[in-house]
Design a protein around this motif. Structure first.
Motif, short mmCIF file in Angstrom:
data_model
loop_
_atom_site.label_atom_id
_atom_site.label_comp_id
_atom_site.label_asym_id
_atom_site.label_seq_id
_atom_site.Cartn_x
_atom_site.Cartn_y
_atom_site.Cartn_z
N PRO A 85 1.22 7.07 2.90
CA PRO A 85 0.07 7.42 3.73
C PRO A 85 -0.73 8.58 3.16
CG PRO A 85 2.13 8.05 4.80
CD PRO A 85 2.49 7.22 3.63
N ALA A 86 -2.03 8.52 3.34
CA ALA A 86 -2.91 9.57 2.82
C ALA A 86 -2.81 10.86 3.62
CB ALA A 86 -4.35 9.07 2.81
N LYS A 87 -2.45 10.75 4.90
CA LYS A 87 -2.31 11.93 5.74
C LYS A 87 -1.24 11.69 6.79
CE LYS A 87 -6.56 10.51 8.14
NZ LYS A 87 -7.92 10.96 8.55
N PRO A 88 -0.75 12.74 7.44
CA PRO A 88 0.31 12.59 8.43
C PRO A 88 -0.08 11.64 9.56
CG PRO A 88 0.01 14.90 7.84
CD PRO A 88 -1.13 14.15 7.22
N GLY A 89 0.92 10.99 10.13
CA GLY A 89 0.69 10.11 11.27
C GLY A 89 0.24 8.72 10.91
N GLN A 90 0.33 8.36 9.62
CA GLN A 90 -0.06 7.02 9.19
C GLN A 90 1.13 6.30 8.58
OE1 GLN A 90 -3.34 7.69 6.48
NE2 GLN A 90 -4.84 7.68 8.15
N ALA A 91 1.04 4.95 8.56
CA ALA A 91 2.12 4.13 8.03
C ALA A 91 1.99 3.94 6.53
CB ALA A 91 2.12 2.78 8.73
N TRP A 92 3.09 3.59 5.90
CA TRP A 92 3.07 3.16 4.51
C TRP A 92 2.54 1.74 4.43
CZ3 TRP A 92 6.26 5.07 0.08
CH2 TRP A 92 6.66 6.40 0.25
N SER A 93 1.92 1.40 3.29
CA SER A 93 1.47 0.03 3.03
C SER A 93 2.22 -0.50 1.82
CB SER A 93 -0.04 -0.01 2.77
OG SER A 93 -0.76 0.41 3.92
N VAL A 105 6.65 8.13 14.36
CA VAL A 105 7.09 6.74 14.22
C VAL A 105 6.26 6.04 13.14
CG1 VAL A 105 7.37 4.51 15.37
CG2 VAL A 105 7.88 6.63 16.61
N ALA A 106 4.96 6.31 13.13
CA ALA A 106 4.09 5.71 12.11
C ALA A 106 4.52 6.13 10.71
CB ALA A 106 2.64 6.10 12.36
N GLU A 107 4.91 7.37 10.55
CA GLU A 107 5.32 7.86 9.23
C GLU A 107 6.59 7.19 8.73
OE1 GLU A 107 5.53 12.08 9.58
OE2 GLU A 107 3.42 12.29 10.14
N GLN A 108 7.36 6.63 9.66
CA GLN A 108 8.59 5.90 9.31
C GLN A 108 8.35 4.40 9.26
OE1 GLN A 108 10.67 8.03 7.80
NE2 GLN A 108 12.40 7.21 8.94
N THR A 109 7.08 3.99 9.35
CA THR A 109 6.73 2.57 9.40
C THR A 109 6.20 2.10 8.05
OG1 THR A 109 6.23 2.64 11.77
CG2 THR A 109 5.24 0.84 10.51
N ALA A 110 6.65 0.92 7.65
CA ALA A 110 6.12 0.27 6.44
C ALA A 110 5.53 -1.07 6.85
CB ALA A 110 7.23 0.06 5.42
N SER A 111 4.22 -1.21 6.66
CA SER A 111 3.53 -2.46 6.95
C SER A 111 3.46 -3.28 5.67
CB SER A 111 2.12 -2.16 7.47
OG SER A 111 1.42 -3.34 7.74
N VAL A 112 3.95 -4.50 5.73
CA VAL A 112 4.13 -5.31 4.52
C VAL A 112 3.18 -6.50 4.49
CG1 VAL A 112 5.75 -6.76 3.23
CG2 VAL A 112 6.53 -4.62 4.27
N ARG A 113 2.50 -6.66 3.34
CA ARG A 113 1.75 -7.87 3.06
C ARG A 113 2.45 -8.60 1.91
NH1 ARG A 113 -4.34 -6.75 1.55
NH2 ARG A 113 -3.27 -5.63 -0.15
N VAL A 114 2.34 -9.92 1.91
CA VAL A 114 2.83 -10.70 0.78
C VAL A 114 1.62 -11.32 0.10
CG1 VAL A 114 4.23 -12.65 0.04
CG2 VAL A 114 5.02 -11.18 1.91
N LEU A 115 1.44 -11.03 -1.19
CA LEU A 115 0.29 -11.51 -1.94
C LEU A 115 0.74 -12.51 -3.00
CD1 LEU A 115 -1.69 -8.19 -2.58
CD2 LEU A 115 -1.87 -9.76 -0.63
N HIS A 116 -0.05 -13.55 -3.15
CA HIS A 116 0.15 -14.50 -4.24
C HIS A 116 -0.29 -13.79 -5.52
CE1 HIS A 116 -1.15 -18.41 -6.38
NE2 HIS A 116 0.15 -18.23 -6.53
N ALA A 117 0.67 -13.49 -6.40
CA ALA A 117 0.40 -12.61 -7.54
C ALA A 117 -0.79 -13.04 -8.40
CB ALA A 117 1.66 -12.48 -8.39
N PRO A 118 -0.91 -14.33 -8.76
CA PRO A 118 -2.03 -14.70 -9.64
C PRO A 118 -3.41 -14.47 -9.03
CG PRO A 118 -0.33 -16.38 -9.69
CD PRO A 118 0.02 -15.46 -8.57
N THR A 119 -3.52 -14.61 -7.69
CA THR A 119 -4.84 -14.49 -7.05
C THR A 119 -5.02 -13.19 -6.28
OG1 THR A 119 -4.07 -15.57 -5.02
CG2 THR A 119 -4.95 -16.99 -6.78
#
Length: 260
Positions: free
Chosen positions: A243-251, A181-195
């Motif tokens: 993800p760097a290794k199996p069992g982790q989410a995408w960022s 399930v983690a491998e199919q997960t994408a955790s999303v951040r929204v960043l203010h591009a200039p900062t």
């Protein structure tokens, strides 16, 4: 696709509908844990208003919120999508989606909650005040209370499809996808591009717009890589880290200059 959303601190009034039916909520495997929080929260707020305000982290100006919790079993209930308000939900604007997009929202959106664990936007709930960061005298920290029941219920709800995680950190504590399930997960951040910083208003409004865009377009990415392409097709600047290794989410970082 399963989209995990945070709730809002502010909520619309309950209205005059029929009261809560706890066993009618989605994810019935959470019913026992929901009942435990509901019982203690109502008892706490009915017994000692000042102690309840302290436990819930409410200022004097929010004293009326304690009374709202006292009436949880008798207050009118409305669809969760109407109860939750604030920047993210204003941008999502469920009420103005077309019929097909509303059906997609009903299937895919899951709102996390200190009181309910997680509910679908069609679940009928009363207005309440109880964040995931609360520590109830009897049950303890709600993040910990929800961890075990969530671990047994949420993987089935996610299935083998994409999980788009837009939750804030307090709600991540209640359930962290693991394994496949983690491998199919994408955790999303929204960043203010200039900062390159997370700015609350940009973060919440953009997450609401992302969800609205996906629902309106009718796109159903099967995994994180397809989600990246779908977001770019919608006009977003996205930086993705597999993800760097199996069992982790995408960022995923979504970069925005301003919110229109």
């Amino acid at each position: 696709m399963l989209v995990l959303l945070p709730p809002s601190e502010g909520k619309a009034s309950s209205g005059r509908g029929a009261p809560l039916k706890l066993d009618a909520l989605s994810l019935p495997g959470l019913t026992e844990a929901r009942a435990a929080v509901l019982d203690e929260l109502v008892e706490l707020c009915a017994a000692d208003e000042d102690k309840a305000r302290e436990v819930l982290g409410l200022s004097e100006g929010l004293r009326d919120e304690v009374g709202k919790n006292v009436r949880l079993r008798t207050a009118g209930a409305r669809p969760a999508g109407e109860i939750y308000t604030g920047v993210l939900y204003d941008a999502l604007d469920l009420a103005t989606l077309d019929t097909a997009a509303k059906r997609r929202a009903a299937r895919s959106l899951l709102v996390f909650s200190g009181l309910w664990g997680a509910v679908r936007v069609t679940d009928r709930i009363p207005s309440y005040r109880c964040s995931m960061g609360v520590r109830l005298p009897g049950l303890g920290a709600l993040g910990g209370h929800w961890r075990t029941p969530m671990a047994s219920v949420l993987p089935e709800a996610a299935g083998d499809g994409l999980v788009l995680d837009l939750r804030s950190s307090a709600y991540v504590a209640a359930w962290k996808p693991k394994g496949e399930v983690a491998e199919q997960t994408a955790s999303v951040r929204v960043l203010h591009a200039p900062t390159r910083k997370v700015v609350s208003h940009f973060n919440k409004a953009t997450k609401g717009r992302i969800v609205r865009g996906l629902l309106s377009a009718g796109v159903a990415p099967k995994g994180p890589a397809e989600l990246v392409e779908a977001l770019r097709d919608l006009g977003y600047e996205v930086e993705a880290a597999a993800p760097a290794k199996p069992g982790q989410a995408w960022s995923l970082d979504v970069l925005v200059d301003e919110v229109h």
